[in-house]
Design a protein around this motif. Structure first.
Motif: not given
Length: 71
Positions: A50-59
């Motif tokens: 889920g880390l990269y999905e969270a990055f995508d949400e922030v960016l």
């Protein structure tokens, strides 16, 4: 979990460095903080699920805000 575990955010000199570097790459400081928080939150997991999905949400939120400001 306290976010000051990343000591750059807890010290005046660190905050100044963060602002300088973020300005150079045009990344809002709040977004960097949120990205670091995601890493800290996920650091206890064996797999960083889920880390990269969270990055995508922030960016993604940042880019949406910029697009709204441009119109």
């Amino acid at each position: 979990m306290p976010r000051d575990v990343v000591t750059l955010f807890a010290q005046d000199a660190g905050k100044k460095l963060i602002r300088k570097c973020c300005r150079q790459i045009n990344l809002p400081v709040d977004d960097l903080r949120r990205l670091v928080e995601e890493v800290v939150d996920k650091s206890t997991m064996q797999r960083r699920h889920g880390l990269y999905e969270a990055f995508d949400e922030v960016l993604g939120a940042t880019y949406e805000d910029e697009a709204d400001d441009a119109s």
